[in-house]
Enzyme design. Structure first.
Site, mmCIF file in Angstrom:
data_model
loop_
_atom_site.group_PDB
_atom_site.id
_atom_site.type_symbol
_atom_site.label_atom_id
_atom_site.label_comp_id
_atom_site.label_asym_id
_atom_site.label_seq_id
_atom_site.Cartn_x
_atom_site.Cartn_y
_atom_site.Cartn_z
ATOM 1 N N GLU A 128 0.848 -1.188 0.000
ATOM 2 C CA GLU A 128 0.000 0.000 0.000
ATOM 3 C C GLU A 128 0.894 1.251 0.000
ATOM 4 O O GLU A 128 1.842 1.297 0.782
ATOM 5 C CB GLU A 128 -0.909 0.038 1.227
ATOM 6 C CG GLU A 128 -1.935 1.148 1.110
ATOM 7 C CD GLU A 128 -2.917 1.188 2.287
ATOM 8 O OE1 GLU A 128 -2.794 0.378 3.222
ATOM 9 O OE2 GLU A 128 -3.779 2.068 2.267
ATOM 10 N N GLY A 268 3.591 2.450 10.749
ATOM 11 C CA GLY A 268 3.325 1.664 11.956
ATOM 12 C C GLY A 268 3.110 0.192 11.646
ATOM 13 O O GLY A 268 3.735 -0.672 12.260
ATOM 14 N N MET A 270 0.780 -2.726 8.652
ATOM 15 C CA MET A 270 0.025 -2.874 7.408
ATOM 16 C C MET A 270 -0.895 -4.084 7.481
ATOM 17 O O MET A 270 -0.480 -5.167 7.866
ATOM 18 C CB MET A 270 1.027 -3.002 6.253
ATOM 19 C CG MET A 270 0.381 -3.191 4.903
ATOM 20 S SD MET A 270 -0.626 -1.741 4.445
ATOM 21 C CE MET A 270 -1.915 -2.530 3.487
ATOM 22 N N GLU A 271 -2.138 -3.850 7.060
ATOM 23 C CA GLU A 271 -3.220 -4.812 7.284
ATOM 24 C C GLU A 271 -3.362 -5.884 6.209
ATOM 25 O O GLU A 271 -4.469 -6.407 6.006
ATOM 26 C CB GLU A 271 -4.534 -4.031 7.383
ATOM 27 C CG GLU A 271 -5.039 -3.381 6.066
ATOM 28 C CD GLU A 271 -4.655 -1.912 5.893
ATOM 29 O OE1 GLU A 271 -3.656 -1.483 6.500
ATOM 30 O OE2 GLU A 271 -5.351 -1.205 5.142
ATOM 31 N N ASN A 272 -2.293 -6.270 5.515
ATOM 32 C CA ASN A 272 -2.401 -7.293 4.468
ATOM 33 C C ASN A 272 -3.274 -8.471 4.915
ATOM 34 O O ASN A 272 -3.172 -8.919 6.047
ATOM 35 C CB ASN A 272 -1.003 -7.845 4.146
ATOM 36 C CG ASN A 272 0.030 -6.758 4.061
ATOM 37 O OD1 ASN A 272 -0.076 -5.871 3.239
ATOM 38 N ND2 ASN A 272 1.001 -6.789 4.964
ATOM 39 N N HIS A 304 -6.216 -1.806 15.365
ATOM 40 C CA HIS A 304 -6.485 -1.088 14.113
ATOM 41 C C HIS A 304 -6.285 -2.025 12.904
ATOM 42 O O HIS A 304 -7.168 -2.125 12.046
ATOM 43 C CB HIS A 304 -5.557 0.131 14.036
ATOM 44 C CG HIS A 304 -5.729 0.953 12.806
ATOM 45 N ND1 HIS A 304 -6.495 2.100 12.781
ATOM 46 C CD2 HIS A 304 -5.247 0.809 11.549
ATOM 47 C CE1 HIS A 304 -6.466 2.612 11.573
ATOM 48 N NE2 HIS A 304 -5.709 1.844 10.805
ATOM 49 N N GLU A 305 -5.152 -2.672 12.868
ATOM 50 C CA GLU A 305 -4.875 -3.535 11.696
ATOM 51 C C GLU A 305 -5.851 -4.701 11.666
ATOM 52 O O GLU A 305 -6.341 -5.084 10.601
ATOM 53 C CB GLU A 305 -3.430 -4.042 11.699
ATOM 54 C CG GLU A 305 -2.350 -2.964 11.804
ATOM 55 C CD GLU A 305 -2.518 -1.804 10.844
ATOM 56 O OE1 GLU A 305 -3.050 -1.999 9.738
ATOM 57 O OE2 GLU A 305 -2.119 -0.673 11.203
ATOM 58 N N HIS A 308 -9.173 -3.629 10.296
ATOM 59 C CA HIS A 308 -9.167 -3.431 8.842
ATOM 60 C C HIS A 308 -9.661 -4.675 8.098
ATOM 61 O O HIS A 308 -10.076 -4.575 6.946
ATOM 62 C CB HIS A 308 -7.747 -3.129 8.350
ATOM 63 C CG HIS A 308 -7.412 -1.664 8.252
ATOM 64 N ND1 HIS A 308 -8.273 -0.736 7.718
ATOM 65 C CD2 HIS A 308 -6.283 -0.972 8.587
ATOM 66 C CE1 HIS A 308 -7.691 0.472 7.734
ATOM 67 N NE2 HIS A 308 -6.491 0.351 8.268
#
Ligand code: B3K
Ligand code: ZN
Length: 877
Positions: A128, A268, A270-272, A304-305, A308
């Site tokens: 991203e 911070g 990443m929500e892969n 948060h992740e 997502h």
């Protein structure tokens, strides 16, 4: 979607991609120095489209070694390869066809940390927003959703762990000490959610059973020897999974959830899909090396992740202009999670303080943009406080306007209707309109009108009647996005002399008043409350129910009374904070005066000591806004030296006038030997540490801070002691000894050494620039590591206005030089750090001119990245 200048992308140019990508098969052969990626796409001309379309794929700094359509190699004349694109002519227009492309990458040389790169020997990806095109040629845009199957092959010794998205499939051994693993992701996704990790990692495992009975294997991978430090992150993950089921009815949807912590990472985390990659700062903790703030940060980012997975992954964005659709909403969700897990009032105050410190300056300066922008040159520069934090405020306002049930019903419809889609803000808002029958057209202006509205409140009382006049104003601002009145939900209460809320009848010709909320939808509205026995105290904008600048000319007596009596905890903090801000702005402009501000200090000391309030809240009350925040409030012709002097004078006066009660408070909060990271224990430490600076300054003695540093049993207390020494007794033997001791203790621990760099870079001292310049040559400094660059250069520029904006201009010039050097390695991080210049126009004329010159020097650099150039040019505009 690029316009004539080839640079600016515009929302109104959006059109769907010409082809569907049904499936993506990727085969990675990882090797030292060289990686080969074989991609096999099954494509089809989008049904219903007229006319022939070339197949246009994005690419960035990758080498193509072969290309074939339906198995036949493509002749050179049938495609065109430019630095940014692969355009293939004569692809079939009927039915499905296959495109096979082989690319060659050099992850070891990838210092941008976008695409596939290597960090401490580990192969790792970040896609991203536009990193996938650095791996293979692809329509690298969020509205192209496909099923991915990934095979990863590597040397078993170098990479015993081979990970990608989705569920694990076949794996096996290969000749020559190599092995492979296959991953299959059943959920169609955009390319930005692709991830691959391969390396020699440690792992912490656990499990979770969803409400629907799915058994999920959880794993957190870390560098060797550090998996034990992931225990709190694992706990936070499981709590997040439970919370999302209870609060939003959202369950996890794969058999496995993996997190990998790496030390070189641009942001911070990443929500892969199914394989989150994290900056190790947001995973690794233990009491000796991490502060309470770090624990709270890990909890927030893990949540948060994870959140997502539904708001971002299952439902993603149609285009990058819709970024707030996933980010604002997911920040709202993580804020609510922390509020439920910790303290609602404390979390709200922390979010509001952060919004005002980070988003307000953005919204009020040259980098201003709407929550949903309509133009960008470099999308990575729009992962901003406006998109994230103001975006979250807009979701919060929808919840305030509709109430809890209406909001939940709208979210349920959103999840049901748009699951598996790439969608828009309009579609999101329509869900709330439909389930509640509310017209949110006017509210939606919040997404398109940039800038912070000012809400002005006037009150008058006569013969049992209180008349309020509320008006809203929004400057056109730099973006000139329009200034039509918006819908501001203004939460309020009338508070009686005994602290009880008064239920008075309200009438207004312009505004709807219901359930403690004034719905201001016009430029101005008058609200009349009748039948009051005496003049009540007005508690307004409770819980910061709209992200505005509040102008409320309330007397100091009323504020002090609310600080004592308001039954709403947020409002008590806001009342003290209002007094404190007035004190600090006055002191920065005219010098500090104890005669003028004694009552403010009394109110602060009294509230900090009030045992009816939780310690964490009292700690926030006792902590003065930072110098950057004071400068924002001063707004014009800011002299950072005057701001610094004002803050120190106020802190010293607090310590002197509050000496007795604050010392007693500190005494009563003796720390536990057994560390527990829970919110209540953290609150006690926060309060005890909040009064250390004022007491030490008033005593003019670093002794207490030095003793706390030396005797600390956890990082929170140790760092609090060190920060008082380095920031308030700079250059003293006590400060220097503690810094040397700290380095010696934690030398091998990168995350702690980042703190060591940052604490020195933020010291408000005359020689800090020289010190930072020397530290930049320290053997432990590495500009290419984003955490290290942020800890030294970033914190100097963002949190040390005294030194950064030194009158001789050398602080700003130093940062500009460092950013140009960093830009050559990592444009994204350089551009992010450059945003510290955004307040330059508010400085006094000499410093303003120096800042302009530093920005101009960056602009004059040849071969500046698109990222840094975009920030510098917009900042200078
Ligand atoms: N979505 C990522 C941020 C990506 C930033 C790209 N420049 C992390 C997050 O917001 O959860
Ligand atoms: Zn996010």
């Amino acid at each position: 979607m690029r316009n004539e200048d080839g640079q600016t992308i515009r929302l109104e140019d959006y059109r769907p991609y010409d082809y569907l990508v049904h499936s993506v098969d990727l085969d990675f052969t990882l090797g030292d120095g060289e990686t080969t990626v074989r991609s096999r796409l099954i494509l089809e001309r989008r049904p219903g489209e007229e006319g022939y379309a070339d197949l246009v794929l994005d690419g960035d700094e990758i080498e193509m070694t072969s290309i074939a359509v339906d198995g036949a190699p493509l002749e050179a004349g049938l495609y065109e390869l430019t630095p940014e694109r692969l355009v293939i002519q004569a692809v079939p227009q009927e039915g499905r066809f296959t495109l096979e492309v082989v690319t060659r990458l050099e992850p070891e040389k990838n210092s941008k940390l976008m695409g596939l790169y290597r960090t401490k020997g580990v192969w790792c990806t970040q896609c991203e927003a536009e990193g996938f095109r650095r791996i293979t040629f692809f329509p690298d845009r969020p509205d192209v959703l496909s099923r991915y199957r990934v095979r990863v092959e590597a040397d078993r010794a170098a990479a015993p762990i081979l990970l990608s998205n989705g569920n694990p499939g076949e794996r096996g051994e290969l000749p020559g000490g190599r092995h492979f693993a296959v991953w299959d992701d059943p959920h169609p996704k955009p390319s930005y959610l692709f991830a691959l990790v391969a390396g020699d990692l440690d792992v912490l495992t656990d499990g979770f059973t969803t409400a629907g009975g799915r058994k999920v294997d959880l794993a957190i991978y870390t560098e060797k020897g550090l998996a034990g430090r992931a225990a709190y992150a694992m706990d936070a993950l499981k709590r997040s999974m439970v919370w999302d089921e209870k609060r939003f009815g959202r369950e996890y949807d794969l058999d496995i959830f993996n997190i990998v912590a790496v030390s070189d990472f641009n942001m911070g985390a990443m929500e892969n899909k199914g394989l989150n990659v994290f900056n190790h700062k947001y995973v690794l903790l233990d009491p000796q090396t991490a502060t309470d703030g770090d624990y709270a940060g890990v909890e927030t980012v893990i949540a948060h992740e994870y959140f997502h997975n539904w708001t971002g992954n299952r439902i993603t964005c149609r285009d990058w202009f819709q970024l707030c659709l996933k980010e604002g909403l997911t920040v709202y969700r993580d804020q609510e999670f922390s509020a439920d897990e910790r303290s609602r009032a404390v979390k709200r105050i922390a979010s509001v303080a952060s919004l005002r410190a980070h988003q307000f300056p953005e919204d009020q300066g040259p980098l201003q943009h709407p929550v949903r922008p309509t133009r960008y040159r470099e999308i990575n520069n729009f992962y901003t406080a406006t998109v994230y934090d103001k975006g979250a405020e807009l979701v919060r306002m929808i919840a305030t306007i509709l109430g809890e049930d209406g909001f939940r019903a709208g979210m349920d419809l959103y999840f049901e209707r748009h699951d598996g889609e790439a969608t828009t803000i309009e579609a999101f808002i329509a869900c709330f309109e439909e389930v509640t029958g509310t017209d949110l057209t006017q509210f939606a202006l919040w997404y398109s009108q940039a800038g912070t509205p000012t809400l002005t409140v006037r009150e008058s009382f006569e013969a049992g009647t209180l008349t309020l006049t509320l008006s809203q104003h929004l400057d056109g601002g730099a973006a000139q996005t329009g200034t039509a009145p918006m819908h501001l939900p203004v939460r309020f209460a009338l508070v009686g002399p005994d602290g009880a809320e008064i239920d008075a009848k309200a009438e207004s010709a312009e505004a709807r008043v219901a359930d403690g909320i004034i719905h201001l939808t016009t430029a101005e509205a008058t609200i009349v409350f009748t039948g009051l026995a005496q003049r009540p105290l007005l508690s307004i904008l409770r819980d910061f129910s709209a992200p505005v600048t509040l102008v409320h000319e309330q007397s100091a007596e009323d504020r002090a009374a609310l600080a004592r009596r308001d039954p709403n905890d947020y409002a008590r903090w806001a009342a003290v904070n209002g007094l404190v801000e007035t004190m600090l702005v006055g002191a920065a402009r005219e010098g500090f005066s104890e005669a003028r501000d004694g009552e403010t200090i009394d109110a602060l000391v009294e509230a900090a000591g009030d045992e009816n309030l939780e310690p964490a809240l009292r700690a926030l009350i006792a902590t003065l806004p930072g110098e950057v925040e004071i400068a924002r409030l001063v707004a014009k012709d800011v002299d950072p030296e005057a701001v610094h002097a004002a803050r120190i004078a106020a802190l010293t006066a607090i310590g002197r006038l509050g000496a007795g009660p604050l010392a007693a408070l500190r005494e009563s909060l003796a720390t536990d030997a057994d560390f527990s990271p829970d919110a209540a224990s953290a609150g006690q430490r926060a309060l005890r540490n909040a009064v250390l600076a004022p007491l030490s300054l008033a005593a003019g003695d670093p002794g207490a801070a030095a003793a706390q540093y030396a005797g600390a049993t956890n990082m929170t207390d140790r760092l609090a002691g060190l920060s008082v020494l380095v920031h308030h007794f700079a250059g003293s033997a006590a400060a220097e000894d503690a810094l040397a001791d700290f380095y010696g203790r934690f030398e091998t621990d990168d995350l702690v050494i980042d703190k060591w760099f940052a604490i020195q870079a933020t010291a408000p001292a005359a020689d800090t620039l020289e010190r930072v310049a020397a530290l930049q040559r320290h053997p432990a400094f590495r500009l290419a590591n984003p955490n290290r660059a942020r800890s030294l250069i970033g914190s100097f520029a963002a949190a040390n206005p005294l030194a950064f904006h030194r009158a001789d201009g050398r602080g700003q010039a130093f940062v500009a030089e460092q950013l140009v050097a960093l830009d050559r390695l990592n444009p994204q991080t350089a551009a992010r750090l450059a945003t510290s210049f955004r307040t330059w126009r508010s400085l006094e004329p000499i410093r303003r001119e120096n800042a302009r010159a530093a920005l101009a020097a960056m602009q004059d650099e040849k071969s500046l990245s698109k990222d840094l150039k975009d920030i510098v040019e917009r900042t200078l505009q």
